[in-house]
Design a protein around this motif. Structure first.
Motif, mmCIF file in Angstrom:
data_model
loop_
_atom_site.group_PDB
_atom_site.id
_atom_site.type_symbol
_atom_site.label_atom_id
_atom_site.label_comp_id
_atom_site.label_asym_id
_atom_site.label_seq_id
_atom_site.Cartn_x
_atom_site.Cartn_y
_atom_site.Cartn_z
ATOM 1 N N THR A 135 0.820 -1.209 0.000
ATOM 2 C CA THR A 135 0.000 0.000 0.000
ATOM 3 C C THR A 135 0.857 1.264 0.000
ATOM 4 O OG1 THR A 135 -1.627 -1.224 1.256
ATOM 5 C CG2 THR A 135 -1.883 1.157 1.177
ATOM 6 N N SER A 153 -5.187 2.794 -3.226
ATOM 7 C CA SER A 153 -5.945 1.567 -3.008
ATOM 8 C C SER A 153 -5.115 0.612 -2.167
ATOM 9 C CB SER A 153 -6.319 0.927 -4.341
ATOM 10 O OG SER A 153 -5.333 1.191 -5.309
ATOM 11 N N MET A 154 -5.747 0.030 -1.152
ATOM 12 C CA MET A 154 -5.043 -0.883 -0.250
ATOM 13 C C MET A 154 -5.131 -2.292 -0.823
ATOM 14 S SD MET A 154 -5.711 0.592 3.483
ATOM 15 C CE MET A 154 -7.369 1.181 3.630
ATOM 16 N N TRP A 155 -4.249 -2.582 -1.766
ATOM 17 C CA TRP A 155 -4.330 -3.802 -2.557
ATOM 18 C C TRP A 155 -4.471 -5.065 -1.715
ATOM 19 C CZ3 TRP A 155 -5.027 -4.554 -7.625
ATOM 20 C CH2 TRP A 155 -4.866 -3.463 -8.466
ATOM 21 N N LEU A 157 -4.971 -5.452 1.434
ATOM 22 C CA LEU A 157 -5.703 -5.344 2.690
ATOM 23 C C LEU A 157 -7.209 -5.367 2.485
ATOM 24 C CD1 LEU A 157 -3.493 -2.560 4.258
ATOM 25 C CD2 LEU A 157 -3.331 -5.018 4.596
ATOM 26 N N ARG A 158 -7.669 -5.459 1.249
ATOM 27 C CA ARG A 158 -9.101 -5.550 0.944
ATOM 28 C C ARG A 158 -9.346 -6.857 0.217
ATOM 29 N NH1 ARG A 158 -9.808 -1.835 3.649
ATOM 30 N NH2 ARG A 158 -10.258 0.358 3.257
ATOM 31 N N PRO A 159 -10.373 -7.637 0.659
ATOM 32 C CA PRO A 159 -10.575 -8.982 0.079
ATOM 33 C C PRO A 159 -10.560 -9.015 -1.444
ATOM 34 C CG PRO A 159 -12.034 -8.665 1.933
ATOM 35 C CD PRO A 159 -11.320 -7.360 1.738
ATOM 36 N N GLN A 160 -11.402 -8.186 -2.095
ATOM 37 C CA GLN A 160 -11.486 -8.280 -3.559
ATOM 38 C C GLN A 160 -10.195 -7.830 -4.235
ATOM 39 O OE1 GLN A 160 -14.845 -7.023 -2.504
ATOM 40 N NE2 GLN A 160 -15.719 -9.034 -2.920
ATOM 41 N N TRP A 161 -9.603 -6.764 -3.691
ATOM 42 C CA TRP A 161 -8.372 -6.246 -4.289
ATOM 43 C C TRP A 161 -7.240 -7.238 -4.126
ATOM 44 C CZ3 TRP A 161 -8.071 -1.816 -7.130
ATOM 45 C CH2 TRP A 161 -9.189 -0.962 -7.069
ATOM 46 N N THR A 242 -0.378 -12.994 0.716
ATOM 47 C CA THR A 242 -1.333 -12.562 1.736
ATOM 48 C C THR A 242 -1.481 -13.551 2.887
ATOM 49 O OG1 THR A 242 -3.163 -13.650 0.619
ATOM 50 C CG2 THR A 242 -2.725 -11.366 0.012
ATOM 51 N N PRO A 246 -6.923 -10.886 3.540
ATOM 52 C CA PRO A 246 -7.446 -10.601 4.882
ATOM 53 C C PRO A 246 -8.556 -11.586 5.291
ATOM 54 C CG PRO A 246 -8.191 -8.988 3.269
ATOM 55 C CD PRO A 246 -7.201 -9.854 2.585
ATOM 56 N N SER A 249 -10.091 -14.659 2.964
ATOM 57 C CA SER A 249 -10.739 -14.347 1.689
ATOM 58 C C SER A 249 -9.920 -14.805 0.483
ATOM 59 C CB SER A 249 -10.984 -12.849 1.585
ATOM 60 O OG SER A 249 -9.780 -12.155 1.773
#
Lengths: 296, 90
Positions: A135, A153-155, A157-161, A242, A246, A249
């Motif tokens: 990030t 964008s928090m690549w 750290l966000r499920p979809q990203w 990851t 997170p 996911s």
């Protein structure tokens, strides 16, 4: 035993004798572990549970898997990764192969660049891409902000990203292998076909769809089959990027099995999960081979 | 083999080569550049593309650590394992 005696009984005995070493080796390193895995999947084998005889559970482990949210989540992620990265890698790989097939004067830099992602260890690729998608200090966010994107964008750290980032990394890593097989296929297509098409007035687009794709079909199918089988076992890249987070996911089946067995020390349940993954892979591969293989 | 399309001049072939080479080499080159940066530069914003102060300190450290007792045995074990896998994997 004399030589004549050995030859006498029949060719069959000799054949069995010659096959024995390979059979013993295979039995030791393939049949025994799988048998042991299936055996373990019926037992309560929690290494953290103290001493005592392992308890026979029957199909209890399998019932637990059926009700396990984590298992279905991991199965969904694995299938999604397969559905996204296999066609993605095919398209990118085909593009790279067509570019690399242009008549260059010096071929080696292009060939080397085509091979390099394939030669890198999977976990290494995962670590590099994790750093790319960081990030704060990642190059992706830096380039995006230079291009005028306002918010960072928090690549990872966000499920979809995070899922998207992992798919990009896997496509980059595996398109190289696709491109290699497809490049070999491209070079087999006789040039005369294109000349004939040119005479008949076909444009480049028509030549691509009417000649390149049909002639390339055997290579595409081989590449797809190899890629699908390895995509179902995805582990290294999500693990290094990851760790399944997170939450869970981006957790794949192979990661769930690793976590259950190595981190939670629940060998029995881990074996059950592994058997279930084996069955899922078997079903998908069988259906796939029947569908895709029938076209050749 | 794909014949030379009419639009494919020399420049376009250069572009094609550049795309493939960039795609293949970029992560490896980025890691090489990162390895030559000083530690403080890694967590700098905005991020730097070319190292401001070239340093081989990271390599010196890596090899010193690898040659020290606890890691040295791991390195040897790793090499043995690779050799074993190579011999029996053939």
């Amino acid at each position: 035993m004399s030589f004549s005696k050995l030859r006498d009984p029949s060719e069959k005995t000799l054949a069995l004798l010659l096959l024995a070493p390979a059979f013993v080796l295979l039995a030791l390193i393939v049949v025994y572990p799988i048998g042991k895995l299936i055996y373990n999947s019926f037992y309560d084998l929690r290494l953290s549970g103290g001493v005592g005889e392992p308890k026979f559970l029957g199909f209890q482990n399998y019932m637990d898997v059926w009700k396990d949210q984590d298992f279905w989540n991991a199965a969904k992620n694995t299938v999604l990764i397969t559905l996204i990265t296999v066609p993605g890698a095919l398209v990118v790989g085909l593009g790279l192969a067509m570019l690399a097939n242009l008549p260059f004067k010096r071929k080696w830099p292009v060939r080397l660049a085509l091979l390099l992602p394939w030669a890198l260890p999977l976990s290494f690729a995962g670590l590099i891409f994790a750093w790319f998608f960081h990030t704060e200090y990642g190059i992706v966010n830096d380039v995006l902000s230079r291009l005028g994107k306002e918010e960072t964008s928090m690549w990872l750290l966000r499920p979809q990203w995070a899922f998207a980032a992992i798919c990009i990394a896997i496509i980059w890593k595996t398109s190289s292998f696709m491109a290699l097989i497809l490049l070999a296929g491209l070079q087999m297509i006789p040039k005369s076909l294109y000349e004939a098409a040119e005479v008949d007035g076909a444009n480049k687009w028509q030549q691509f769809w009417q000649i390149t794709i049909p002639m390339l079909m055997p290579s595409i199918i081989v590449a797809l089959i190899f890629r699908t089988i390895t995509a179902l076992q995805t582990f290294d890249i999500p693990y290094t990027m990851t760790k399944g987070g997170p939450g869970n996911s981006t957790e794949t089946l192979a990661m769930l099995i690793h976590k259950t067995t190595i981190d939670y020390l629940d060998v029995g349940y881990g074996s059950t999960l592994a058997v279930c993954m084996f069955i899922i892979s078997l079903i998908i591969t069988a259906v796939y081979l029947k569908r895709v293989g029938a076209q050749t | 083999m794909i014949q030379l399309p009419s639009w494919s001049s020399r420049q376009l072939r250069w572009v094609a080569a550049a795309i493939v080479v960039f795609n293949g080499f970029f992560p490896a080159v980025w890691i090489l550049l990162t390895s030559l940066k000083r530690e403080i530069e890694l967590v700098q914003k905005p991020i730097t593309y070319w190292p401001h102060h070239l340093t081989i300190q990271n390599y010196v450290q890596a090899f010193t650590v690898l040659a020290s007792p606890p890691h040295y045995s791991k390195l040897c074990a790793g090499l043995y394992r690779s050799a074993f896998a190579y011999v029996f994997g053939q």
